[in-house]
Design a protein around this motif. Structure first.
Motif: not given
Length: 294
Positions: A41-66
Motif C-alpha cells: 500500500a502506498p505510504g505504508v512503512d513496513a517498519c512502522a512500529k504499528a505494523t510490527l508483529n512482536l512476541v508481545t504486542p507493543g513491546t520489544l523483547t530483547i534476550g541476553t545471558d545471565k
C-alpha cells in the motif's frame, strides 16, 4: 578508558590495528512471532512500529545471558542502559520507535539463543558472532561490532611472555562452550593439550585464577576487563588477527523474522549519525596497543 557507573578501569587497547568498528533454545512448542508484514500500500512503512508483529504486542523483547558481564552490561542489569550492548540495544529500539519502558529484557542462555526453534525474544544481543553454521538456524542483523580474540594469563605464568601463536602450543587453555573463542583455540592455536570447556566465562576465570589453566581465550574487551577489574596479577598477553567470518557480532533473530530488515535500518541510521561510534567510544575505547600474535 572503559567506563562504568561513575568509575573507570585502566586504559588498555581494544581498537588495535586488527579490530575495527563495522559501519553499517527456546522450545519448539512455543509460538514463534510472525514476520513483520511487507505492505504494498502506498505510504505504508513496513517498519512502522504499528505494523510490527512482536512476541508481545507493543513491546520489544530483547534476550541476553545471565550473568550479563561488563563492559557489555553493568551491574548484571541489562535494563539500566549501561554497558556497550545495553546502550546499543536501546539505541536500536529507539530507532525502531520504542521508548525505554517499552523494552523488556529476558534471560536467554548463550547456546540456547542460536538453537533451532521458536524464540521468546524479538532479538538477542550477547556478543554472538555471525557464523555460517549459526545462520542455518537463525538470522542476524548486519554487524554492529568487530572484535579480535585475545589470550589472558597470570603474570607468573611461563606463557606470559608469549609473542607468537607457536609460543602457546603447550599451554593449557580454556574457553566457554559454544563460543568462537573455543573454536579459535582448537582451530588456530591448536595446542598439544585439549582445551578445557566451561559452561560460562565465570568458570574459565576461576580456573585461571586458581592455576588450573595457563590461559583463557576471550574477546579483547572482556580480556581487558577481567585483567583490570577481576583477576589481580593477570595480563592480556596479546590479541589475534580478526577473522571476519567469526569475529563480527550481530543481533540474533529467529529464522525468517523480517524484523531483521527493520533492525538493519536502525543500525544504518545509528552508523550514519555517528551514534553507534559514540556508544562504542564511551564503553570500549582504549589507548594502549597490544601485540598481535601470529
Amino acid at each position: 578508558m572503559l567506563r562504568f557507573t561513575g568509575w573507570s578501569i585502566r586504559s588498555a587497547s581494544l581498537l588495535a590495528s586488527s579490530a575495527s568498528l563495522v559501519l553499517l533454545a527456546a522450545c519448539a512448542t512455543e509460538s514463534a512471532p510472525k514476520s513483520a508484514p511487507t505492505s504494498s500500500a502506498p505510504g505504508v512503512d513496513a517498519c512502522a512500529k504499528a505494523t510490527l508483529n512482536l512476541v508481545t504486542p507493543g513491546t520489544l523483547t530483547i534476550g541476553t545471558d545471565k550473568p550479563a558481564y561488563p563492559p557489555y552490561f553493568v551491574d548484571d542489569t541489562p535494563s539500566n542502559g549501561m554497558g556497550f550492548e545495553s546502550a546499543a540495544a536501546y539505541a536500536v529500539a529507539a530507532k525502531m520507535g520504542f521508548t525505554k519502558d517499552q523494552v523488556k529484557w529476558i534471560v536467554v542462555p548463550f547456546d540456547s539463543s542460536y538453537a533451532p526453534g521458536a524464540k521468546k525474544f524479538d532479538f538477542d544481543i550477547n556478543q554472538i558472532s555471525i557464523t555460517d553454521k549459526r545462520k542455518v538456524t537463525v538470522d542476524f542483523s548486519t554487524p554492529y561490532f568487530t572484535v579480535p580474540q585475545a589470550v589472558l594469563t597470570l603474570n607468573k605464568s611461563k606463557f606470559a611472555g608469549a609473542t607468537s601463536i607457536a609460543d602457546l602450543k603447550d599451554a593449557k587453555l580454556g574457553a566457554q562452550v559454544g563460543t568462537t573463542s573455543l573454536a579459535f583455540i582448537k582451530n588456530t592455536i591448536a595446542p598439544t593439550q585439549q582445551p578445557l570447556v566451561f559452561n560460562d566465562t565465570a568458570g574459565a576465570k576461576a580456573s585461571l585464577a586458581n592455576g588450573t589453566l595457563d590461559g583463557i581465550v576471550v574477546d579483547l574487551p572482556t580480556a581487558f576487563y577481567i585483567s583490570a577489574a577481576e583477576i589481580d596479577g593477570s595480563k592480556v598477553v596479546g590479541q589475534f588477527a580478526v577473522d571476519p567470518s567469526a569475529d563480527t557480532w550481530g543481533l540474533l533473530f529467529g529464522k525468517g523474522n523480517s524484523l531483521v530488515g527493520c533492525a538493519n535500518q536502525a543500525l544504518a541510521q545509528l552508523t550514519s549519525s555517528g551514534d553507534l561510534a559514540k556508544i562504542t567510544e564511551q564503553w570500549l575505547s582504549t589507548d594502549v596497543k597490544v601485540p598481535v600474535l601470529k
